[in-house]
Design a protein around this motif. Structure first.
Motif, PDB file in Angstrom:
ATOM      1  N   VAL A   1      -6.777   1.188   7.177  1.00  0.00           N
ATOM      2  CA  VAL A   1      -6.351   2.420   6.744  1.00  0.00           C
ATOM      3  C   VAL A   1      -5.331   2.111   6.653  1.00  0.00           C
ATOM      4  N   ASP A   2      -4.412   2.418   6.034  1.00  0.00           N
ATOM      5  CA  ASP A   2      -3.042   2.555   5.277  1.00  0.00           C
ATOM      6  C   ASP A   2      -2.089   4.124   4.963  1.00  0.00           C
ATOM      7  N   PHE A   3      -1.815   4.318   6.148  1.00  0.00           N
ATOM      8  CA  PHE A   3      -0.927   5.398   5.665  1.00  0.00           C
ATOM      9  C   PHE A   3       1.036   4.787   4.868  1.00  0.00           C
ATOM     10  N   VAL A   4       1.202   5.126   3.559  1.00  0.00           N
ATOM     11  CA  VAL A   4       1.977   5.959   2.507  1.00  0.00           C
ATOM     12  C   VAL A   4       2.398   6.324   1.737  1.00  0.00           C
ATOM     13  N   GLU A   5       4.347   6.204   1.556  1.00  0.00           N
ATOM     14  CA  GLU A   5       4.864   7.474   0.818  1.00  0.00           C
ATOM     15  C   GLU A   5       5.407   6.548  -0.281  1.00  0.00           C
ATOM     16  N   ALA A   6       5.268   7.448  -1.646  1.00  0.00           N
ATOM     17  CA  ALA A   6       5.810   7.576  -2.471  1.00  0.00           C
ATOM     18  C   ALA A   6       6.061   8.938  -3.298  1.00  0.00           C
ATOM     19  N   ASP A   7       6.799   8.845  -4.300  1.00  0.00           N
ATOM     20  CA  ASP A   7       7.717   9.589  -5.291  1.00  0.00           C
ATOM     21  C   ASP A   7       6.348   9.161  -6.334  1.00  0.00           C
ATOM     22  N   ASP A   8       6.472   8.326  -6.686  1.00  0.00           N
ATOM     23  CA  ASP A   8       5.726   7.602  -8.173  1.00  0.00           C
ATOM     24  C   ASP A   8       3.654   6.768  -7.813  1.00  0.00           C
ATOM     25  N   PRO A   9       2.920   7.838  -8.398  1.00  0.00           N
ATOM     26  CA  PRO A   9       1.545   7.211  -8.021  1.00  0.00           C
ATOM     27  C   PRO A   9       1.198   6.091  -8.500  1.00  0.00           C
ATOM     28  N   LYS A  10       2.001   5.399  -9.954  1.00  0.00           N
ATOM     29  CA  LYS A  10       2.299   4.585  -9.945  1.00  0.00           C
ATOM     30  C   LYS A  10       2.074   3.147  -9.556  1.00  0.00           C
ATOM     31  N   GLN A  11       3.408   3.522  -8.507  1.00  0.00           N
ATOM     32  CA  GLN A  11       3.702   2.565  -7.342  1.00  0.00           C
ATOM     33  C   GLN A  11       2.427   2.561  -6.528  1.00  0.00           C
ATOM     34  N   ILE A  12       1.322   3.169  -6.345  1.00  0.00           N
ATOM     35  CA  ILE A  12       0.559   3.636  -5.547  1.00  0.00           C
ATOM     36  C   ILE A  12      -0.034   2.498  -6.251  1.00  0.00           C
ATOM     37  N   GLU A  13      -1.093   2.753  -7.156  1.00  0.00           N
ATOM     38  CA  GLU A  13      -2.113   2.812  -8.394  1.00  0.00           C
ATOM     39  C   GLU A  13      -1.450   0.836  -8.571  1.00  0.00           C
ATOM     40  N   LYS A  14      -0.466   0.306  -8.528  1.00  0.00           N
ATOM     41  CA  LYS A  14       0.125  -1.134  -8.049  1.00  0.00           C
ATOM     42  C   LYS A  14      -0.114  -1.334  -7.160  1.00  0.00           C
ATOM     43  N   ALA A  15       0.201  -1.117  -6.511  1.00  0.00           N
ATOM     44  CA  ALA A  15      -0.152  -1.559  -4.826  1.00  0.00           C
ATOM     45  C   ALA A  15      -1.955  -1.830  -4.380  1.00  0.00           C
ATOM     46  N   ALA A  16      -2.705  -0.294  -4.923  1.00  0.00           N
ATOM     47  CA  ALA A  16      -3.977  -1.065  -5.170  1.00  0.00           C
ATOM     48  C   ALA A  16      -4.739  -1.887  -4.984  1.00  0.00           C
ATOM     49  N   MET A  17      -3.662  -1.992  -6.548  1.00  0.00           N
ATOM     50  CA  MET A  17      -4.015  -3.678  -8.008  1.00  0.00           C
ATOM     51  C   MET A  17      -3.908  -4.922  -6.559  1.00  0.00           C
ATOM     52  N   ILE A  18      -3.118  -4.925  -6.228  1.00  0.00           N
ATOM     53  CA  ILE A  18      -2.036  -5.430  -5.538  1.00  0.00           C
ATOM     54  C   ILE A  18      -3.612  -6.088  -4.148  1.00  0.00           C
ATOM     55  N   ILE A  19      -3.716  -4.688  -3.714  1.00  0.00           N
ATOM     56  CA  ILE A  19      -4.647  -5.198  -1.982  1.00  0.00           C
ATOM     57  C   ILE A  19      -5.130  -6.065  -2.750  1.00  0.00           C
ATOM     58  N   ARG A  20      -7.022  -5.635  -3.584  1.00  0.00           N
ATOM     59  CA  ARG A  20      -7.603  -5.495  -4.744  1.00  0.00           C
ATOM     60  C   ARG A  20      -7.570  -7.082  -4.865  1.00  0.00           C
ATOM     61  N   SER A  21      -6.549  -7.352  -5.599  1.00  0.00           N
ATOM     62  CA  SER A  21      -6.557  -8.707  -6.614  1.00  0.00           C
ATOM     63  C   SER A  21      -6.337  -9.786  -5.426  1.00  0.00           C
ATOM     64  N   TYR A  22      -4.874  -9.661  -4.570  1.00  0.00           N
ATOM     65  CA  TYR A  22      -4.608 -10.363  -4.120  1.00  0.00           C
ATOM     66  C   TYR A  22      -5.855 -10.766  -2.142  1.00  0.00           C
ATOM     67  N   GLY A  23      -5.748  -9.054  -1.717  1.00  0.00           N
ATOM     68  CA  GLY A  23      -6.758  -9.084  -0.850  1.00  0.00           C
ATOM     69  C   GLY A  23      -7.611  -9.303  -0.726  1.00  0.00           C
ATOM     70  N   HIS A  24      -8.644  -9.894  -1.994  1.00  0.00           N
ATOM     71  CA  HIS A  24     -10.325  -9.881  -2.254  1.00  0.00           C
ATOM     72  C   HIS A  24     -11.065  -8.406  -1.739  1.00  0.00           C
ATOM     73  N   SER A  25     -10.431  -7.366  -1.942  1.00  0.00           N
ATOM     74  CA  SER A  25     -10.507  -6.144  -1.057  1.00  0.00           C
ATOM     75  C   SER A  25     -10.843  -5.337  -2.053  1.00  0.00           C
ATOM     76  N   THR A  26     -12.119  -3.982  -1.700  1.00  0.00           N
ATOM     77  CA  THR A  26     -12.125  -2.746  -2.253  1.00  0.00           C
ATOM     78  C   THR A  26     -11.066  -1.719  -1.867  1.00  0.00           C
ATOM     79  N   THR A  27     -10.701  -0.972  -3.154  1.00  0.00           N
ATOM     80  CA  THR A  27      -9.446  -0.489  -2.117  1.00  0.00           C
ATOM     81  C   THR A  27     -10.414   1.666  -2.569  1.00  0.00           C
ATOM     82  N   GLU A  28      -9.402   2.296  -2.019  1.00  0.00           N
ATOM     83  CA  GLU A  28     -10.189   3.527  -1.806  1.00  0.00           C
ATOM     84  C   GLU A  28      -8.687   5.001  -1.566  1.00  0.00           C
ATOM     85  N   THR A  29      -8.294   5.535  -2.883  1.00  0.00           N
ATOM     86  CA  THR A  29      -6.909   5.740  -2.648  1.00  0.00           C
ATOM     87  C   THR A  29      -7.155   7.578  -2.245  1.00  0.00           C
TER      88      THR A  29
END
Length: 95
Positions: free
Chosen positions: A54-82
């Motif tokens: 469980v990660d707690f993060v802050e951002a003004d731009d939701p696109k940055q969060i979307e990108k981070a989730a996709m990095i976790i999915r692709s590089y980390g071989h994980s599924t995510t829910e945001t």
């Protein structure tokens, strides 16, 4: 800034040897820092439930969060829910 909660679950292919897991997490973290510089990481927790992290993060731009989730999915071989997280006091003030 908006607070988000990223829930992650590792796939069995995420790592063959638990010793390699630290390298994988370092690579994912470095990639997020490089490609999502506007995210502020508030904390990460390992859990023993439905999700592994469980990660707690802050951002003004939701696109940055979307990108981070996709990095976790692709590089980390994980599924995510945001989730967008609203402080309880703020939530109650809207009612």
């Amino acid at each position: 800034m908006t607070t988000y909660i990223i829930l992650s679950r590792f796939s069995p292919e995420a790592f063959e040897d638990p010793k390699n897991f630290k390298d994988l997490t370092a690579a994912v973290s470095a990639k997020i820092k490089q490609l999502c510089p506007d995210i502020t990481w508030k904390g990460s927790f390992a859990t023993l439930g439905r999700f592994d992290v469980v990660d707690f993060v802050e951002a003004d731009d939701p696109k940055q969060i979307e990108k981070a989730a996709m990095i976790i999915r692709s590089y980390g071989h994980s599924t995510t829910e945001t989730l967008v997280a609203t402080p309880w006091r703020d939530f109650l003030s809207v009612l």
